[in-house]
Design an enzyme around this catalytic site. Structure first.
Site, short mmCIF file in Angstrom:
data_model
loop_
_atom_site.label_atom_id
_atom_site.label_comp_id
_atom_site.label_asym_id
_atom_site.label_seq_id
_atom_site.Cartn_x
_atom_site.Cartn_y
_atom_site.Cartn_z
CB VAL A 1 18.04 12.87 3.86
CG1 VAL A 1 18.60 14.12 4.55
CG2 VAL A 1 16.51 12.88 3.92
CE LYS B 1 17.23 16.53 0.26
NZ LYS B 1 18.05 17.53 -0.40
#
Ligand code: NAP
Length: 353
Positions: free
Chosen positions: A165, A237
Site C-alpha cells: 500500500v 488496499k
C-alpha cells in the site's frame, strides 16, 4: 556485516528495479546498514527460473529478461547454477543452501485480488521452509493475511509487505513501530493513483479514456486497468490495511465497492459547483464489533485534504483511540519507491541465527 541470500519470485518492473537499487546502494548499505545482499534465485512466469548458490549477476539477469530471453545458467558468468522447474523449486533449493534465517524471498508476482495466488502459496512455501517472506503484492495481504502471519509465527520467520500500500511510504511500519499500544479504530484514504489522476484530469476537461491511457503509458495503471477503475485495487488496499491494522480478517470481496467508470464530467462539475470534489475514497471502520469497509466515489469539501491532493498523490488517515487522527501523504509513487519498500523490509529482518 549481515550477509543475506535473496530469492526473487517475479522479476518484472518491481523485481528488476529492486535488483538495480541494491547494486546502486551497495556502498551505503555496507557502510551504514552493515548489510550485503546476494541474489541466489530468480523465478518468473514465462522467462524461466534458476538457482545459483554462488550468486547471480543481477544486471545481466535484468538484461536477459528485458531482451525477452529466458534465464538460463549458461548465460551468466558463473556456470554453477541450475535451471529450475518453478518458483517452489527455487525456494526449496535456497532454503536448503541458506539455512538459519539467512535467506529471504522477495515476492513480486502479478496481482490477483480474488485469492492472492500464486503469491500466497509462494510466501507460505518460503516461511514453511525457514525463509523470511517479503512481498510488494497486496493480493496475499488482502486475501490471506491472518493465515500467512500465523505461518510466519510458527516458523519463527518474518512476513513483511510494506510495498503493498502506497509503495515505499511506511504505512505499515509506522503503525508497527511508532503506534505501539495505540488502537487503530479506522482508516480512510485516497489510495489509488490511477483513479486519482483520472478524476483530476477529467475536472480539467480531459476525457476518461485519454487520462487512463496516460496512466497506462507511464506504467502506473495495473496490468489489467479494470482493477484500478472498478475500484478493486483500492478495495484490496483497504482490505490489507484493515487486516493488518484492525485484525479484520476480510477479503477485497467483502469491501462494498463502486469504481469510477459511471462518473460523467457532469457529476464532477456538479460537485465543483457545490464547493466539493469527487474522489475515490476507501475506508474501513469497526462499528459495534463489526468491520465495515467501503470504496466509492465520494464528495469531499474542497477545503479538505483529500480534495486538494495534486496529480497522482495519495493520502491515508489513521483514526486512533489515543492520538486522534494521523494522516500520511504520498506525493507521487513509482518503481523506486516500491523497490525501496522491499529494501526497507529486508533491512528490518532479524539477524541470521
Ligand atoms: N509497478 C508498481 O509501481 C507497483 C507498485 C506497488 C506494488 N506493485 C505490485 O508488485 C507486483 C509486481 O508488479 P510489476 O509491475 O513488477 O509486475 P510485472 O512487471 O507484470 O511483473 C510480474 C512478474 O511476475 C512474474 N510471474 C507471474 N506469474 C508467476 C509465477 N506463477 N511464478 C513466478 N513468476 C511469475 C512475471 O513473469 P513473466 O513476465 O516471465 O511472466 C513477472 O516477472 C504486483 O503484485 C503489483 O501489484 C507494483
Amino acid at each position: 556485516m549481515t550477509e543475506r541470500d535473496l530469492v526473487l519470485v517475479g522479476f518484472g518492473n518491481v523485481g528488476r528495479r529492486f535488483v538495480r537499487l541494491i547494486d546502486e546502494l551497495r556502498d551505503r548499505l555496507e557502510q551504514r546498514e552493515h548489510a550485503s545482499f546476494r541474489v541466489i534465485g530468480l523465478a518468473t512466469g514465462r522467462h524461466g527460473s534458476m538457482f545459483d548458490p554462488r550468486g547471480i549477476d543481477g544486471a545481466r539477469a535484468c538484461a536477459v529478461v528485458e531482451a525477452g530471453e529466458r534465464l538460463l545458467p549458461g548465460a551468466f558468468s558463473s556456470t554453477s547454477g541450475v535451471a529450475c522447474r518453478d518458483a517452489f523449486d527455487v525456494i526449496a533449493r535456497a532454503a536448503a543452501s541458506s539455512p538459519g534465517g539467512r535467506a529471504a524471498l522477495l515476492e513480486t508476482t502479478t496481482l490477483n485480488v480474488e485469492d492472492g495466488e500464486p503469491a500466497a502459496s509462494h510466501l507460505i512455501a518460503a516461511l514453511d521452509a525457514g525463509v523470511h517472506a517479503i512481498t510488494a503484492n497486496k493480493g496475499p495481504v488482502a486475501c490471506r493475511y491472518a493465515e500467512i502471519a500465523a505461518r510466519a509465527a510458527r516458523a519463527r520467520r518474518t512476513f513483511r509487505f510494506e510495498g503493498a500500500v502506497m509503495d515505499g511510504i511506511p504505512v505499515f511500519n509506522l503503525a508497527r513501530e511508532a503506534l505501539r499500544g495505540v488502537e487503530v479504530t479506522g482508516v480512510r484514504g485516497v489510495v489509488n493513483s490511477t483513479t486519482q489522476f483520472i478524476l483530476a484530469e477529467m475536472e480539467r476537461g480531459v476525457s476518461f479514456e485519454a487520462a487512463l491511457a496516460e496512466m497506462q503509458r507511464k506504467g502506473i495503471a495495473e496490468a489489467d486497468a479494470t482493477l484500478d477503475v472498478d475500484g478493486w485495487d483500492a478495495a484490496a488496499k483497504i482490505a490489507a490495511l484493515a487486516n493488518v491494522l484492525m485484525d479484520a480478517r476480510i477479503t477485497p470481496a467483502d469491501v462494498d465497492r463502486t469504481g469510477i467508470t459511471a462518473l460523467t464530467p457532469g457529476d464532477l462539475r456538479e460537485a465543483i459547483d457545490a464547493g466539493e470534489r469527487l474522489r475515490l475514497v476507501g475506508s474501513a471502520r469497526r462499528v459495534a464489533g463489526r468491520i465495515t469497509a467501503r470504496v466509492a466515489p465520494t464528495r469531499v469539501p474542497a477545503s479538505e485534504l483529500f480534495a486538494q491532493l495534486p496529480g497522482m498523490a495519495n493520502a491515508l488517515t489513521y483514526e486512533t483511540d489515543l492520538l486522534d487522527e494521523i494522516t500520511v501523504i504520498q506525493g507521487g509513487g513509482g518503481l523506486v519507491q516500491t523497490a525501496y519498500a522491499l529494501l526497507s523490509d529486508l533491512l528490518s529482518l532479524p539477524a541470521p541465527e
